[in-house]
Design a protein around this motif. Sequence first.
Motif, PDB file in Angstrom:
ATOM      1  N   ARG A 113      27.101  55.418  28.283  1.00  0.00           N
ATOM      2  CA  ARG A 113      26.155  54.646  29.077  1.00  0.00           C
ATOM      3  C   ARG A 113      24.724  55.000  28.675  1.00  0.00           C
ATOM      4  O   ARG A 113      24.328  56.166  28.663  1.00  0.00           O
ATOM      5  CB  ARG A 113      26.363  54.914  30.559  1.00  0.00           C
ATOM      6  N   TYR A 167      32.781  56.981  29.425  1.00  0.00           N
ATOM      7  CA  TYR A 167      31.772  55.920  29.400  1.00  0.00           C
ATOM      8  C   TYR A 167      30.505  56.351  30.137  1.00  0.00           C
ATOM      9  O   TYR A 167      29.385  56.161  29.632  1.00  0.00           O
ATOM     10  CB  TYR A 167      32.356  54.652  30.015  1.00  0.00           C
ATOM     11  N   ASP A 168      30.674  56.929  31.326  1.00  0.00           N
ATOM     12  CA  ASP A 168      29.512  57.311  32.129  1.00  0.00           C
ATOM     13  C   ASP A 168      28.732  58.457  31.509  1.00  0.00           C
ATOM     14  O   ASP A 168      27.495  58.451  31.510  1.00  0.00           O
ATOM     15  CB  ASP A 168      29.950  57.707  33.542  1.00  0.00           C
ATOM     16  N   ASN A 169      29.417  59.453  30.975  1.00  0.00           N
ATOM     17  CA  ASN A 169      28.758  60.672  30.531  1.00  0.00           C
ATOM     18  C   ASN A 169      28.449  60.701  29.047  1.00  0.00           C
ATOM     19  O   ASN A 169      27.784  61.634  28.584  1.00  0.00           O
ATOM     20  CB  ASN A 169      29.631  61.885  30.879  1.00  0.00           C
ATOM     21  N   TYR A 227      34.382  65.351  37.436  1.00  0.00           N
ATOM     22  CA  TYR A 227      33.952  63.966  37.602  1.00  0.00           C
ATOM     23  C   TYR A 227      34.356  63.431  38.978  1.00  0.00           C
ATOM     24  O   TYR A 227      33.591  62.715  39.623  1.00  0.00           O
ATOM     25  CB  TYR A 227      34.574  63.117  36.494  1.00  0.00           C
ATOM     26  N   ARG A 266      36.593  56.179  32.152  1.00  0.00           N
ATOM     27  CA  ARG A 266      35.361  55.930  32.887  1.00  0.00           C
ATOM     28  C   ARG A 266      34.422  57.135  32.782  1.00  0.00           C
ATOM     29  O   ARG A 266      33.199  56.977  32.670  1.00  0.00           O
ATOM     30  CB  ARG A 266      35.701  55.636  34.359  1.00  0.00           C
ATOM     31  N   LYS A 321      31.451  62.229  41.493  1.00  0.00           N
ATOM     32  CA  LYS A 321      31.420  60.848  41.971  1.00  0.00           C
ATOM     33  C   LYS A 321      31.768  60.740  43.457  1.00  0.00           C
ATOM     34  O   LYS A 321      31.775  59.644  43.995  1.00  0.00           O
ATOM     35  CB  LYS A 321      32.417  59.991  41.159  1.00  0.00           C
TER      36      LYS A 321
END
Length: 746
Positions: A564, A559-561, A738, A556, A742
Motif C-alpha cells: 500500500r 498488502y497493507d504493510n 496484525y 491483506r 487491526k
Amino acid sequence: MASDQENSQDANAPDDTSEKEITRGITIMKSIIHDRDKAVTYNVNWNADNQLIGSNAAKLASYIGTLVRMHIPITATRWSNKELGSAKDKIWTEILRSFNIEDTTIRKKYILQLAGKRHRGWRTFLTNKYLKDKEKKFVEYDPEYPVKYAIFITEEEWVAFVAQRRDENFKKVSATNRERASNPTYAYKKGRLGYARLEEKIINETKSDATSLPPHVLWKEARVGKDGTVRDDVQHIYDECETLSQSISTAEDQENRSVLSRALNVPEYPGRVRGKGHGCTPTSLYKNPRRRNPSNQEVMETLQALQAQVLQLQKDNERYRCMEKCSSQLKETSEKASINCQNKFPEGISSCQLYLSSPTYRLVGKGKVHNTSEDLLHHRPLPDGHLKVSVDVVLDKDVLLPIPDIVSETTFLRDAIGSFVAWPLDLIFIDDETPTKPASKDKGISRHNESVASQKEVFAQGSQQLSQKIGSRQKNKRDLPVTSLPKKGAFVPRYQISLETLVDSSDMATAGAIRLLDMEEDIFGYSCTETIGKEDLEHIFRHQELGVGVIHTYIRFLYDNFMRGNDQLSNRFRFVSSSLVNKALICREPDSCREYLVKRFMASSTNNLYLWPYNSGCHWLLLAIDPLKEVVYFLNSIDGEWTNYPDMKQLVDTSIKVFRSQRQARVPRTKSSNITWIKVQCPLQRNGIDCGYFVMRFMREIINMNQIEIPITYFDEYKCAHYTRLQLEQIKEELCQYFIEKRLII
C-alpha cells in the motif's frame, strides 16, 4: 442360421433396420466347430479400453450370433432375465472352448453384453422379414412359420413371438424408434467395422504410438464416406469438440457430460461413452474404478481408530474437568487474605515447601518461591492470590497442578520440574516455617479468581502497551516488517500469547463467533469480506492446518504493510483469490474460474507476477504466474510435480491462451502451444501440517525480493532445505500482530 449379411445387420445397423433378401442358407460356423474338434483355438486381442479387436474379432462376433440363436429362445424379452442364466453360461463355455480368452468377470461381461445385442438383432431381423411388408408396416395376416430357421425356432415359440410383436404397446414403441432412426443427422458409414476396429485401423495406418484415440476423433472418422470427404456439419462438431477439450477437465468430462455430448447437445447415457463403441465405459476409459464397499478388516481398523479418538477425547475432557475443578476451588480465596498472606513471604527468592489441601492436606513437593514485584508467569500476569514457584522436587508423582499451564500444556506436577508454575499463597511455606492445617476447608486461604471485568482491564492495559510499541515501530515499505525476536532457544511468541489472551476474554471464545475483514478491490480484483472464526485462530495457536481465511488475512497483511502506497510493488505483484479458484470449483465450475483468471490477467498492461495460493483439497502450494511472458513458477513444499494437479494446470494453460487471444498477442508457432512451467527448488516441509505456513512465507519472500523472475534454485537470501520452526513462528507472529493492530478481536 442368418447369413453374413444378417450378421452384419446384427453388428452395426440399428435394431429396426430391415434385412436385404437372403440369397444363401444359414450359417452355423462349421469351421470353428471343426477346428475345435482338432483342439485348434483362436487368439483374440483387446485394446486399451477393453474392446475386442484383431483379425479374429469379426469371427468371434459371428460365432456369438450363432450361439445366441441356438441357446436363447426368441420369446425372451429381457436379456437380464435370471432364467437365462444357464443358457448364458453355456454360451460363455462354448466360446472359451474355441477362443483364447481370459476367464475373468470383465471378459465374460463384455461377451455376454455383445450376445445380448446379437439377440436383439436376431429378433429385429425376424420381425422385419416376416411380420412387416415392404413399407415396414405390420401385416394383418398370420405370418407363415419360418421353416428355414426351424433348427433355432419351434412352432410354439413362433406363435408366442408373433403375439408379442403384435401387441399395441410394442407397435407404438417400434414406430417411435423407427422414426427416430430413419433419418440420422450424422450417419455412421463404416458398416460392421465398429469403433474399436476403426480405431485399430487408424492407429495401424498412421503407425502411431498411441493406444487410444479421443471419442470425437473416432466419431468424425466413422462418418467419412468412401470418397474421403467430410461433411461441413460433421467438421463443425469436430472443431467444437477441439475447442471444448481445451477448457473442460478430464474429471468433468467423466463426471458430467463428455466433450462430444456437449458439442452434439445430446444427453449422456450411463455406462457408455459416445463415440467409442460397445464395451467402452467411463470406468475403463478414465481409469477411475468405482468406489467399493470397505472390507470387514477395514471397518474394524476404522472402528479402532475411532475408539482411540474417543479415548483421547475422554482424557482431554477429564483434564479440562480437573482444570475447572481447580478454578472453582481457587475462587473461594478472598483478596484480603491473599494480601495478608503475601506479606509473610520475604522479598526475592526463597526455598519453600508446596502443599495441597484437596482431597487431603499434604506436602506434595519442594521448590523456590519468587516473591518479586510485578512478576509475570510465561509473560502473563499472575492470578490474584498466587505466587510464582519453581519446582525442584516432587513427592507425589500423580498430583495435578493447582492451575494447569496452558502455555506448555502441563497438567501434572511431575511434568513441571525445572519450570515455573502458579501456586496458591496459603499452600506455600518457607522451609523454616511449620505449616498448620486449617480448621476447616472454608477457613483455608485459596486463590481469588479475578472477575471478567478485571481481566479485561489487564488485557486492555496489555493491548495499550502493544499498541504503543506498534505505533513507535518504523515501517519501511522496501523491507517487509519483521517482528523483533529473541535469539534461537529463547523465542517467546508474545503476540500469539497476547492474541490468545484477547480471544479468551472476548466473545470469540464462544463457538460460532466470527470477525469480518474487508478485502479491497485492489487485492483480488473485486471487493469482498473474509470471515475469521474461532477455529481459524485456534489453528494458528495450535500450529494446525490452515484454512483460506488465514491465508487471505496474511495476504491483506502483506498488502497493507508492504504494498500500500508503494506504486512499484503494488503494480508488480498481485494476488489471486483462493476462494474463487480452487480444486472444488475447478471441477464444478471451470468456466467461472477461467473467466476470473482471464479478467485478473487483463487488469494490467505491464509485467505482473500473480501470486495464487492453490488448495488442492488437502494441500496448499503456490503458483506465481507471469501471464505476459507466459511463465508459471510452481512452488510446492512437498516436492510434488505440477503433473499431479492436471485440472489446475489445464485451467492455467487455458486461461493464459484466452488472455493471449484477447490481447491479440502474436506468438511464434513453436511457442503457441507451450507455456513455460518452472518447478522452483523451494524449501520443503517435513510434516503434513506446514504447507499453509510455507505458502505464506513464500509470498513474503517473493515480495521482499521485489523480482518478477524467481530463480529455479530459489533466492540465495532465503535458500535452505527446510524452514525452521522459528522461521514459521515469525510468520505467525506477524499475523497475530496484525490481528491485534487491526483490532479485529476487541
